[in-house]
Design an enzyme around this catalytic site. Structure first.
Site, short mmCIF file in Angstrom:
data_model
loop_
_atom_site.label_atom_id
_atom_site.label_comp_id
_atom_site.label_asym_id
_atom_site.label_seq_id
_atom_site.Cartn_x
_atom_site.Cartn_y
_atom_site.Cartn_z
N ARG A 7 0.82 -1.22 0.00
CA ARG A 7 0.00 0.00 0.00
C ARG A 7 0.86 1.27 0.00
O ARG A 7 0.49 2.27 -0.61
CB ARG A 7 -0.94 -0.03 1.21
CG ARG A 7 -1.99 1.07 1.17
CD ARG A 7 -3.10 0.77 2.17
NE ARG A 7 -4.13 1.78 2.13
CZ ARG A 7 -4.41 2.58 3.16
NH1 ARG A 7 -3.73 2.47 4.28
NH2 ARG A 7 -5.37 3.47 3.05
N HIS A 11 0.31 4.25 -2.60
CA HIS A 11 0.02 5.62 -2.18
C HIS A 11 1.13 6.59 -2.57
O HIS A 11 0.89 7.78 -2.71
CB HIS A 11 -0.25 5.67 -0.67
CG HIS A 11 -1.64 5.24 -0.33
ND1 HIS A 11 -2.34 5.73 0.76
CD2 HIS A 11 -2.48 4.38 -0.95
CE1 HIS A 11 -3.55 5.17 0.79
NE2 HIS A 11 -3.65 4.34 -0.22
N ASN A 39 -4.21 8.96 4.98
CA ASN A 39 -3.04 8.15 5.35
C ASN A 39 -2.77 8.05 6.85
O ASN A 39 -2.21 7.04 7.31
CB ASN A 39 -1.78 8.73 4.69
CG ASN A 39 -1.76 8.50 3.19
OD1 ASN A 39 -2.31 7.51 2.71
ND2 ASN A 39 -1.15 9.39 2.45
N HIS A 138 -6.25 -5.95 -2.54
CA HIS A 138 -7.05 -6.16 -1.33
C HIS A 138 -7.22 -7.65 -0.99
O HIS A 138 -8.01 -7.99 -0.13
CB HIS A 138 -8.42 -5.48 -1.47
CG HIS A 138 -8.31 -3.97 -1.43
ND1 HIS A 138 -9.37 -3.14 -1.69
CD2 HIS A 138 -7.26 -3.16 -1.16
CE1 HIS A 138 -8.97 -1.87 -1.59
NE2 HIS A 138 -7.70 -1.85 -1.27
#
Ligand code: HEM
Length: 275
Positions: A7, A11, A39, A138
């Site tokens: 992740r 990001h 975040n 995910h």
């Protein structure tokens, strides 16, 4: 830590390209990406990146950028938990700018519709297929209840059943309600509880879940609202799922998201600070 490291790279790349802007600390007068609402108290893995960087600086000072470390650790973490490898091209440089509001504008929201997801990915050069395939990230990790509890208790759209989203499997909604009682937004649940190590098993389980209306986030469920999305979910969930290969292809593309033209770039000595 695989979920956290994957992740972090995602990001990073969605805001100013893959330039490790996500790792910069806030300074007096500037709130950095990592402290944005999207975040803060959610991104993990910073200490692990620091460990890698410290070792590299010992043997090869000033050579390997924090952005390349994010790309490599994401790939290696996935391989470590059973995923298929992909080639990571190197040579990224680190940016010197990190602005919280930019991550709010560029990162996809868990409440996003299919069209909004497609638009958000297009902004970093990723197409509709990349969007659906990369949502398969995910298959590991967790989400806080607050990111989707509106689907359980506050849903007022068409067909709402006592505040619950009718596109969520009713039995699964019951399970999620137990894990996420009302007013417990910080509880966490697995995005994909299937496999022998829930939240850690890297497999097509996420697509099985989405196909069976058990996608947790509204953005996961949204994949079924387009005919392209629904058919690709079915392909990725099939017995001969191409997920592993497809994921690597799209990750490699995501990892090429370039920093803005003219941006000041460097190889940071410490990932938290500009040199
Ligand atoms: C499609 C748009 C996406 C949305 C709206 C979205 C949203 C979210 C949200 C809300 C969380 C939970 C954060 C928390 O509560 O702490 C999460 C977790 C996660 N996301 Fe996504 N995500 C998206 C795409 C992706 C992509 C492209 C990847 C990687 C390729 C990814 C990998 C992850 C991972 C691994 C976690 C678990 C993190 C952990 O356990 O620390 N997501 N995502």
């Amino acid at each position: 830590m695989a979920a956290a490291l994957l992740r972090l790279h995602f990001h990073d790349c969605f805001v100013r390209g893959c330039d490790a802007s996500v790792l910069l600390d806030s300074t007096p007068g500037n709130q950095a990406e990592k402290d944005s609402l999207a975040n803060a108290n959610s991104l993990r893995g910073f200490a692990q990146i620091d460990q890698v960087k410290a070792k590299l600086e010992e043997v090869c000072p000033g050579v390997v950028s924090c952005a390349d470390i994010l790309a490599l650790t994401a790939r290696d973490a996935i391989v470590k938990i059973g995923g298929q490898s992909w080639v990571v091209y190197l040579g990224r440089k680190d940016g010197v700018v990190s602005v919280a509001s930019e991550s709010m504008a560029s990162l996809p929201s868990p409440f996003a519709t299919y069209t909004q997801l497609v638009q958000g990915f297009a902004a970093v050069g990723l197409n509709e297929k990349d969007m659906v395939v990369l949502s398969g990230g995910h298959t590991i990790g967790t989400t806080k209840c607050g990111a989707f509890s509106q689907r359980l208790y506050g849903f007022s759209g068409p067909g709402a059943i006592n505040g619950t989203d009718p596109t969520l499997d009713p039995e699964y909604a019951k399970v999620l309600k137990q894990q996420c009682p009302q007013n417990a937004p910080l509880n966490t649940v697995f995005l994909d509880p299937s496999g022998s190590f829930p939240g850690q098993t890297y497999d097509k389980g996420y697509f099985d879940a989405v196909k069976a209306n058990k996608g947790v986030l509204a953005s996961d469920a949204a994949l079924l609202t387009s005919s392209f999305g629904a058919s690709l979910v079915a392909v990725e969930a099939s017995a001969i799922s191409p997920f592993m290969t497809d994921f690597g292809v799209s990750m490699q593309k995501m990892g090429m998201a370039a920093a803005p033209k003219g941006a000041v770039l460097q190889v940071r000595k410490n990932c938290h600070f500009v040199n």
